[in-house]
Design a protein around this motif. Sequence first.
Motif, PDB file in Angstrom:
ATOM      1  N   LEU A  27     -34.629   5.598  22.287  1.00 17.64           N
ATOM      2  CA  LEU A  27     -34.855   6.989  21.176  1.00 17.64           C
ATOM      3  C   LEU A  27     -34.031   7.776  21.528  1.00 17.64           C
ATOM      4  O   LEU A  27     -34.177   8.520  22.472  1.00 17.64           O
ATOM      5  N   ARG A  28     -32.818   7.963  20.741  1.00 20.77           N
ATOM      6  CA  ARG A  28     -31.794   8.775  20.638  1.00 20.77           C
ATOM      7  C   ARG A  28     -31.781  10.045  19.327  1.00 20.77           C
ATOM      8  O   ARG A  28     -31.801   9.881  18.321  1.00 20.77           O
ATOM      9  N   ILE A  60     -45.732   4.364  25.257  1.00 16.94           N
ATOM     10  CA  ILE A  60     -45.449   5.052  26.148  1.00 16.94           C
ATOM     11  C   ILE A  60     -44.031   5.851  26.273  1.00 16.94           C
ATOM     12  O   ILE A  60     -43.109   5.564  25.670  1.00 16.94           O
ATOM     13  N   LEU A  61     -43.909   6.961  26.066  1.00 18.70           N
ATOM     14  CA  LEU A  61     -42.714   7.253  25.992  1.00 18.70           C
ATOM     15  C   LEU A  61     -42.098   8.515  27.415  1.00 18.70           C
ATOM     16  O   LEU A  61     -42.898   8.575  28.896  1.00 18.70           O
ATOM     17  N   LEU A  62     -41.128   7.833  27.555  1.00 16.61           N
ATOM     18  CA  LEU A  62     -39.927   8.503  29.233  1.00 16.61           C
ATOM     19  C   LEU A  62     -38.778   9.298  28.539  1.00 16.61           C
ATOM     20  O   LEU A  62     -37.839   8.457  27.966  1.00 16.61           O
ATOM     21  N   ALA A 105     -36.831   6.728  25.982  1.00 15.29           N
ATOM     22  CA  ALA A 105     -37.067   5.695  26.935  1.00 15.29           C
ATOM     23  C   ALA A 105     -38.616   5.238  25.708  1.00 15.29           C
ATOM     24  O   ALA A 105     -39.360   5.852  26.624  1.00 15.29           O
ATOM     25  N   MET A 106     -39.046   4.753  24.800  1.00 17.74           N
ATOM     26  CA  MET A 106     -40.046   4.412  24.264  1.00 17.74           C
ATOM     27  C   MET A 106     -40.328   3.011  25.219  1.00 17.74           C
ATOM     28  O   MET A 106     -39.903   1.522  24.017  1.00 17.74           O
ATOM     29  N   ARG A 110     -32.566   4.379  17.459  1.00 20.66           N
ATOM     30  CA  ARG A 110     -33.630   3.626  17.547  1.00 20.66           C
ATOM     31  C   ARG A 110     -33.812   2.047  17.925  1.00 20.66           C
ATOM     32  O   ARG A 110     -33.097   1.662  17.207  1.00 20.66           O
ATOM     33  N   GLU A 111     -33.856   1.989  19.420  1.00 22.41           N
ATOM     34  CA  GLU A 111     -33.004   0.822  19.407  1.00 22.41           C
ATOM     35  C   GLU A 111     -33.895   0.086  20.749  1.00 22.41           C
ATOM     36  O   GLU A 111     -34.262   0.197  21.470  1.00 22.41           O
TER      37      GLU A 111
END
Lengths: 193, 193
Positions: free
Chosen positions: A117-118, A137-139, A182-183, B100-101
Amino acid sequence: MFDIANDSPTGASLSAAIAAQVRVRRTQRGLSAAELARQAGLSKATVSALEAGRANPTVDTLDAVALALRIPLTDLLTRGTDPGPVLLRGTAMPDEGPAREMLRRIGGGRSVELWRLRLPPRTQVDGVAHSPGTTEILLVADGSVTAGPAAEPAELSAGDLLAFAGDQAHLYRSGGDPAEVAMLIASPVPGTS
Amino acid sequence: MFDIANDSPTGASLSAAIAAQVRVRRTQRGLSAAELARQAGLSKATVSALEAGRANPTVDTLDAVALALRIPLTDLLTRGTDPGPVLLRGTAMPDEGPAREMLRRIGGGRSVELWRLRLPPRTQVDGVAHSPGTTEILLVADGSVTAGPAAEPAELSAGDLLAFAGDQAHLYRSGGDPAEVAMLIASPVPGTS
DNA sequence: AACATTCGTTCACTATATCGAACCACTGTC
DNA sequence: GACAGTGGTTCGATATAGTGAACGAATGTT
């Protein structure tokens, strides 16, 4: 400090979990306890104690039961997990030596998606509530974001990690700088239950 | 016919597998057998017998060991290591707009564990081969690491993402600076097919 | 009805997993 | 050197997991 939630709280709940698993899988297979004992090469007493939750079986007996039930041994040891959100800051680990710690285990029967995710500066993305049981989960790879359950979002910066239930309204919002996240979405597979 | 592959070929090799697992994970954590026994609340004799492969431990003792080693109980029962290298490298995102990819979808029937790995400078941690079909996903939070399959590791720096098959020998090695890595392990649940 | 099966539990007995202590090897430290 | 500490194994003693038999309760059979 961060008390990392281990899903092995008490030894007592372990035998209870095993009891439940054995009983469920056995009835699922249409076996009687006596028959299970027979096929596993165990005594009825052992199986009875097992399912009553008042046993502390050895791995051999567990293996015999698993084999008779035609399931992997580890399936008998899965404990029910109903965790809260896990927030891990960039500096939460102890200082000495190499360390590897499990933060959370998500039960079997999941489908896992990995996303990146940007977010441009000052952007908010509202997450759709996924199906019940979904974990996100998000990083945070770069920048800083405010993310998590809409009711209780958390401020995250690069290196931070957040895990929360995705079956509710949630959001991702960037600050003054662009952010990269990063998700990971782990959702239950509808068919396994 | 469908003989569900139980990951327990013989009852005898089970204790051997447990023995190997315990020994590997213990040395990985830098613990002595005596210290492990202390932390797990067991006698040295028990741990000794365990690692010698001449024990048939109860689930309680196994649970105590797993807890002391900070690993899930089922990790002590996994056996069998198979290859199958898959490598996915997360590169830069496009520049414009919010994005979002989805990078990868991992099939259902998974159990997901979330780990955090911290490496002091110039440290190498050898990863234990997980059960076949396991996928590991690394996100470098800070510093730079060389990680991945032992046969073909990749150079990663902060923000990089690496996904690879975890059912083979793999490693995590830091450079001159300490490194922090968030690690995700998605392992198959063999009961679902 | 009486009889035969099967199921699941409970009980005394046996097998064994675990414990505690002793033991040897090794490593500092004085 | 002697000494104290740790690490790992082996050995009796003990706690307990597993067994086998008996039991009451259901269910089916003649």
